[in-house]
Design an enzyme around this catalytic site. Structure first.
Site, mmCIF file in Angstrom:
data_model
loop_
_atom_site.group_PDB
_atom_site.id
_atom_site.type_symbol
_atom_site.label_atom_id
_atom_site.label_comp_id
_atom_site.label_asym_id
_atom_site.label_seq_id
_atom_site.Cartn_x
_atom_site.Cartn_y
_atom_site.Cartn_z
ATOM 1 N N ASP A 1 -6.835 12.375 7.844
ATOM 2 C CA ASP A 1 -7.373 12.331 6.483
ATOM 3 C C ASP A 1 -8.671 11.529 6.456
ATOM 4 O O ASP A 1 -8.708 10.392 6.932
ATOM 5 C CB ASP A 1 -6.323 11.689 5.563
ATOM 6 C CG ASP A 1 -6.674 11.784 4.090
ATOM 7 O OD1 ASP A 1 -7.399 12.709 3.709
ATOM 8 O OD2 ASP A 1 -6.190 10.926 3.323
ATOM 9 N N GLY B 1 -6.830 6.501 -5.687
ATOM 10 C CA GLY B 1 -6.242 5.371 -6.391
ATOM 11 C C GLY B 1 -5.832 5.720 -7.813
ATOM 12 O O GLY B 1 -5.654 6.888 -8.167
ATOM 13 N N HIS C 1 -8.316 16.058 -3.548
ATOM 14 C CA HIS C 1 -7.950 14.699 -3.167
ATOM 15 C C HIS C 1 -7.661 13.885 -4.424
ATOM 16 O O HIS C 1 -8.015 14.274 -5.529
ATOM 17 C CB HIS C 1 -9.099 14.051 -2.385
ATOM 18 C CG HIS C 1 -9.217 14.547 -0.980
ATOM 19 N ND1 HIS C 1 -9.004 13.751 0.117
ATOM 20 C CD2 HIS C 1 -9.529 15.775 -0.494
ATOM 21 C CE1 HIS C 1 -9.174 14.457 1.224
ATOM 22 N NE2 HIS C 1 -9.504 15.695 0.873
ATOM 23 N N GLY D 1 -4.629 13.040 -5.805
ATOM 24 C CA GLY D 1 -3.647 13.726 -6.641
ATOM 25 C C GLY D 1 -2.811 12.820 -7.523
ATOM 26 O O GLY D 1 -2.142 13.282 -8.440
ATOM 27 N N ASN E 1 -1.038 9.945 -2.159
ATOM 28 C CA ASN E 1 -0.814 8.744 -1.361
ATOM 29 C C ASN E 1 -0.442 7.566 -2.258
ATOM 30 O O ASN E 1 0.641 6.997 -2.137
ATOM 31 C CB ASN E 1 -2.054 8.404 -0.530
ATOM 32 C CG ASN E 1 -1.830 7.211 0.393
ATOM 33 O OD1 ASN E 1 -0.695 6.852 0.703
ATOM 34 N ND2 ASN E 1 -2.899 6.579 0.836
#
Length: 287
Positions: A84, A178, A207, A209, A231
């Site tokens: 990533d 974030g 990205h 999400g 994440n």
């Protein structure tokens, strides 16, 4: 079953759903994500940032752990082990040590250098049978010390990278890493639509999400997004479950301090969050 991400994302694009990329940080995270995918017959992508790779003592260690765990757990659904936001050198390393997919993030270069370096990494990845993701326009927020301002990607630049033969493309459309601030303006769907029209069947990657409203996720998928990265949300639920366990004093009961017991609530929280996201993305029973 470790594979490249190419076929799973082609199927997702054609089927109008998305495959989740869930970042891993240790054995517990990897195990729970793999179990969630297997239990729900969903393809999945395990994301490894350069910082997480270093924390786990290197990309070779990560690749060996994932390969062994995939075999030991009897995983039969498609699983991609994916770098990533990789640097040029990081991507080259992962191509050699057993990853099945890499991302080269050249978005901080000017477009000419981004294209040149992307072309080289794509060729190296494809020669080994790996899938490759590249990025145009930066993703906002900070990840592993790299801060992006969240610029909207230029659709023509996206087309230039897509035309290199990349397997998936991350394009900045106002998304950030974030937690999203209260004054966030939302995703730029006009930009996403223009990018999709120029890149055709190219699976697009969203990205950041975590925290995007469900209706925006659904609309993004309808406009060509086939891979969504999560994440922060897993980090948050892991921390909350672990904190609750300790604050309730369960680590002081019997051998509650045993790491296998101490980390169990957080691990279960990750499993539950991954299943929740798979339902939202529409990837369940799509393996």
């Amino acid at each position: 079953m470790l594979v490249s991400a190419t076929e799973m994302l082609k199927k997702a694009k054609a089927g109008h759903y998305a495959v989740g990329q869930f970042n891993i940080n240790n054995l517990e995270w990897t195990k729970e994500i793999l179990k969630a995918a297997q239990d729900n017959n969903s393809p999945v992508i395990l994301g490894v940032s350069e910082g997480a790779g270093k924390y786990m003592t290197g990309f070779s260690t990560v690749a060996a752990m994932v390969a062994a765990m995939d075999k030991s757990l009897g995983i039969t659904v498609p699983v991609a082990l994916h770098l990533d936001h990789g640097t040029y050198e990081g991507a080259k390393t992962c191509i050699e040590v057993g990853f099945t997919s890499v991302m080269f993030d050249g978005s901080h270069y000017d477009i000419e250098e981004n294209v040149a370096k992307s072309k080289e990494i794509i060729a190296l990845a494809h020669a080994k049978g790996l899938s490759c993701e590249c990025e145009v326009g930066s993703i906002g927020g900070t990840e592993d010390g790299v801060t992006g301002m969240g610029e909207i990607a230029d659709p023509q630049e996206c087309k230039r990278v897509a035309d290199l033969g990349v397997d998936m493309l991350a394009a900045g459309i106002g998304n950030i890493h974030g937690i999203y601030p209260a004054n966030w303006k939302g995703l730029d769907f006009n930009a996403l639509d223009r990018i999709q029209q120029l890149t055709g069947d190219m699976p697009l990657v969203l990205h950041g999400g975590t925290g995007i409203p469900d209706d925006m996720i659904a609309k993004a998928i309808s406009l060509g997004v086939s891979k969504i990265n999560v994440n922060t949300e897993c980090q948050l639920v892991f921390a909350a479950a672990t904190r609750k366990y300790i604050e309730e004093g369960k680590d002081q009961i019997g051998k509650g301090y045993d790491p296998r017991k101490l980390l169990a609530p957080g691990a279960q929280a990750i499993y539950d969050k991954v299943v929740e996201k798979m339902k939202l993305f529409g990837s369940i029973d799509k393996a």
